[in-house]
Design a protein around this motif. Structure first.
Motif, mmCIF file in Angstrom:
data_model
loop_
_atom_site.group_PDB
_atom_site.id
_atom_site.type_symbol
_atom_site.label_atom_id
_atom_site.label_comp_id
_atom_site.label_asym_id
_atom_site.label_seq_id
_atom_site.Cartn_x
_atom_site.Cartn_y
_atom_site.Cartn_z
ATOM 1 N N UNK A 316 0.647 -1.177 0.072
ATOM 2 C CA UNK A 316 0.112 -0.062 -0.188
ATOM 3 C C UNK A 316 0.701 1.247 0.106
ATOM 4 N N UNK A 319 2.204 1.834 -3.273
ATOM 5 C CA UNK A 319 1.334 2.333 -4.194
ATOM 6 C C UNK A 319 1.031 3.824 -4.078
ATOM 7 N N UNK B 180 -4.461 12.443 1.725
ATOM 8 C CA UNK B 180 -3.419 11.636 0.801
ATOM 9 C C UNK B 180 -3.907 11.203 -0.397
ATOM 10 N N UNK B 183 -7.954 13.037 -5.004
ATOM 11 C CA UNK B 183 -7.268 13.726 -6.028
ATOM 12 C C UNK B 183 -6.617 12.554 -6.975
ATOM 13 N N UNK B 184 -6.751 11.315 -6.640
ATOM 14 C CA UNK B 184 -6.143 10.370 -7.492
ATOM 15 C C UNK B 184 -7.453 10.263 -8.496
ATOM 16 N N UNK B 192 -6.534 2.329 -3.820
ATOM 17 C CA UNK B 192 -6.150 2.870 -2.611
ATOM 18 C C UNK B 192 -7.014 2.531 -1.382
ATOM 19 N N UNK B 196 -6.406 0.554 2.142
ATOM 20 C CA UNK B 196 -6.496 1.015 3.406
ATOM 21 C C UNK B 196 -7.425 0.156 4.220
#
Lengths: 338, 433
Positions: A316, A319, B180, B183-184, B192, B196
């Motif tokens: 992660x 990434x 974090x 905005x991806x 992501x 998480x």
């Protein structure tokens, strides 16, 4: 001598397992990157395609074992592998025909395709658990070791041994064969060149008369074959368990994005970076440092950065760092617009 | 809501009623309770996906954060464990905060090209420094009566408090993560957040000093009167008799479930009311504008990234509330039960089926999918049991298929998702355009 021991230790517990693991991730990531490059979406069902392929291979292996077929010292699962590959290819082609083709023709956003892959993920996850059950299956028969740690110690007189499991060696050999074949195909054959052209620029490829349906079909066939191979090798090397294949998506996606989307070479490099980082970060370096330090000296703690339970965290972090620092990946892949 | 929507809700109510009459009221009430929680989760995801177009594949993680909060709020503290390692944990936490502050300050002080290396060095230094205190403290805590406790325990507060706190904890985590990851690109965000959520579950599973890990925390306090009190209360027995029940035990079980249903309903109504208000406000219009064309919205001067952060935090807060409620209902925290198929992707099926962007749709989707999810199990058994009868009573394949029948509900969910996406992509109750 101490230095040699330290190197042997590291080779045994980090280098060899991480190389085998990296090869398995690489085969998975190649499939994801091909689909990402050509169909332009993140295929969340890839892990389940892998699982399905490995399941078919295991079922056929059991059948062979029941018939008394054996290729000792090699594991019987090698004979099951072609069946697994065919099953996975069948799954990808059927899925494309039933699910993805429609959306492709509608020219939907990548999000819709990713969402459709969740539907496929559900179907395949259910089928796999229905057919083979959720429990873990151990299929490694045949010789366990090419060379055991004990034999190695006898041979070299070192304190630390290097054991190479047969499944690790097999993984590497088969993965190298598969990758060489794939790169040869992509670089040298007409169909492979068409695929690369299509991945680079769809409109240009279409103008030059490349048949998109054919390109997509070949991409799915390759993806299915690689997925089944990766999963069967993983199951031989470790153990087969259906739930693993959703978790393994994370290192695979990390490798894909790290390598650069649509870049097969990048996917392989990315896979090894991810695998080495994962194993090294979760390895306890205590004895390694002990060998390097003065005699009879070893640090008190385990010198382990992270417990193995948090190995996803490594993928992660890789990434996220890649996405923030260099979203194109190591080998400049495409950043598909929103 | 249109008349067609009302029809769907009526059908849903009839299905629940039929469950009560033909199966048992206990089952029906149990399903209704979980339907309400599912509806709240779907509302939370709908805020992110339906209003904002954010692809959050980490619903499971935020549910689990709510669940842990419920446990930590309600369980009494373990004094011995606090004496053994409380100071060490607190010190580690303080050091963590200090490290973050130092990093933030240092990033301002040094020139831009040194920022990344300085951050990396400080992160590594802080990591090792914290571990010096953290690891021994956790070991001491986990050594305290490991069979029964082995963790710090909680705060011994009423568990209902955690329904609010669970939302706040999930919102806080979402803010950090959103800073974090937002905005991806949309599908990067999905990857992501999926990652998480796996990490959050790993922490809950393996940080035994906090959650007891895979050994679970059971017997959480419940926000309902003790069952023994009802057992002897005359007024209760007379009410039960009035409803025609001569089985006090069954009546108590029903009463417990009814209390939960009322509590869940209150939460659902409150969240729904706010969601509707938000959707119809100028803010809601802005969110839809960003979702449909972010470049145009940005050109109009809308701050896309911080609006995204806003919906992400709000949606996760709602999911966190639902997670705390779920744990309250279960009365236990079982980290191993959190799997993405059940806690992330099932919620997605609810939202897509109900109709993205429509709160009525999210609620309907939550109800239908949970109902189908639960009923698919007995139905699958019955169906496969009958279809395979031709093989003979105890053919091995028949037994194997019956034991695997429960997994066919995954297949069913996949088929539902794919069918809806293909033939009714706007869902059962489409967003009003």
């Amino acid at each position: 001598m101490e230095l040699l021991n330290a190197i042997a230790l590291l080779t045994n517990f980090v280098l060899i397992p991480a190389t085998a693991y990296g090869a398995q991730i690489a085969l998975g990531a190649l499939g994801v990157t091909l689909i990402f490059g050509i169909l332009r979406f993140a295929n969340f069902s890839h892990g389940e395609v892998m699982s399905f392929g490995a399941m078919a291979a295991i079922l056929f292996t059991w059948f062979l074992q029941g018939q008394g077929v054996s290729i000792h010292p090699l594991p019987t699962a090698l004979l099951g592998l072609p069946v697994g590959i065919l099953a996975a290819i069948a799954v990808t082609l059927i899925a494309d025909r039933v699910v993805f083709r429609y959306y492709r023709q509608q020219r939907v956003t990548p999000i819709t395709l990713a969402m459709a892959s969740i539907g496929l993920l559900f179907v395949l996850a259910g089928l796999v658990r229905f057919i083979i059950g959720p429990e873990h299956q151990n299929i490694a028969d045949g010789e366990r070791f090419l060379i055991t740690a004990f034999e190695f110690r006898e041979m070299t007189g070192l304190d630390e041994g290097i054991g190479i499991r047969q499944t690790q060696a097999l993984t590497l050999v088969i993965a190298v064969i598969a990758m060489v074949a794939l790169f040869w195909f992509l670089q040298k054959t007409r169909a492979g060149k068409a695929m690369r052209a299509y991945s680079d620029n769809v409109d240009l490829a279409l103008l030059s008369g490349i048949n998109p349906d054919r390109v997509v079909m070949i991409a799915w066939i390759i993806t299915g074959a690689l997925a089944a191979t990766a999963a069967t090798l993983y199951s031989l090397d470790k153990v087969y368990q259906p739930f693993i294949f959703l978790q393994i998506l994370l290192p695979i996606f990390a490798a894909t994005i790290l390598g650069g989307i649509g870049q097969p070479v990048g996917a392989v490099i990315g896979a090894f970076v991810v695998a080495y980082s994962e194993v090294m970060v979760t390895y306890a370096f205590r004895r390694f440092i002990g060998y390097l330090g003065p005699a009879d000296w070893a640090p008190e703690s385990m010198v382990q950065l992270m417990s193995t339970n948090y190995k996803f965290a490594v993928s992660f972090i890789i990434l996220v760092v890649v996405l923030l620092v260099r979203p194109t990946g190591i080998i400049r892949g495409k950043v598909i617009e929103r | 809501m249109t008349s067609r929507g009302a029809l769907y809700f009526a059908i849903m109510a009839a299905a629940l009623l039929a469950t009560g009459i033909f199966q048992s009221w206990n089952v029906a009430f149990g399903i209704i309770g979980m339907c309400l929680i599912s509806a709240i989760m779907a509302l939370g995801l709908n805020i992110q996906w339906g209003y904002g177009g954010l692809l959050n594949f980490g619903v499971m993680g935020f549910t689990a954060l709510g669940a842990v909060t419920a446990m930590l709020v309600s369980v009494p503290p373990v004094t011995e464990a606090w004496e053994a390692g409380g100071a060490g944990i607190m010190l580690s936490l303080a050091l963590l905060v200090a490290t973050v502050v130092v990093i933030l300050v240092a990033r301002r002080m040094v020139p831009a090209h040194l920022r990344t290396p300085v951050t990396v060095v400080l992160v590594i230094l802080g990591f090792f420094f914290i571990r010096v205190f953290y690891v021994p403290a956790t070991e001491r805590i986990e050594a305290v009566n490991p069979a029964e406790t082995g963790f710090l325990g909680g705060f011994g507060l009423p568990i209902l408090l955690s329904w609010v706190l669970g939302g706040l904890v999930a919102a806080g985590a979402a803010w950090l993560i959103g800073k974090v990851a937002l905005g991806l690109r949309a599908d990067y965000l999905a990857i992501a957040t999926l990652g998480i959520s796996e990490i959050i579950i790993a922490i809950i599973k393996y940080e035994d000093w906090m959650t007891r890990g895979v050994r679970n925390v059971t017997d959480l306090p419940r926000p309902v009167p003790p069952e023994m009190e009802l057992w002897v209360a005359e007024w209760f027995v007379s009410i039960a008799t009035f409803f025609g029940s001569d089985d006090t035990r069954a009546a108590i079980a029903l009463a417990m479930k009814s209390i939960f249903i009322v509590l869940f309903l209150i939460v659902l109504v409150v969240i729904f009311w706010f969601s509707q208000r938000a959707l119809k406000s100028p803010w809601g219009r802005m969110m839809r504008a960003i979702r449909d064309n972010r470049d145009a919205a940005a050109a109009m001067g809308k701050d896309v990234t911080s609006r995204h952060l806003q919906v992400f935090v709000l949606g996760c807060a709602v999911v966190g509330v639902a997670g705390a409620m779920l744990t309250t209902l279960d009365g236990q925290l079982t980290p191993t039960t959190y799997i993405p198929l059940r806690y992330t992707f099932l919620i997605w099926v609810m939202v897509i089926l109900g109709g993205s962007g429509n709160n009525w749709g999210a609620i309907l989707g939550g109800f239908i999918i949970w109902f189908v999810w639960v009923q698919a199990e007995p139905f699958g058994h019955w169906f496969i049991g009958n279809v395979t009868l031709v093989m003979g009573e105890d053919h091995w394949l028949r037994e194997h298929m019956i034991s695997g029948a429960v997994y066919m509900r995954y297949v069913l969910m996949g088929v539902i998702l794919l069918t809806v996406m293909r033939f009714a992509p706007r869902g059962l109750i489409p967003e009003r355009s």
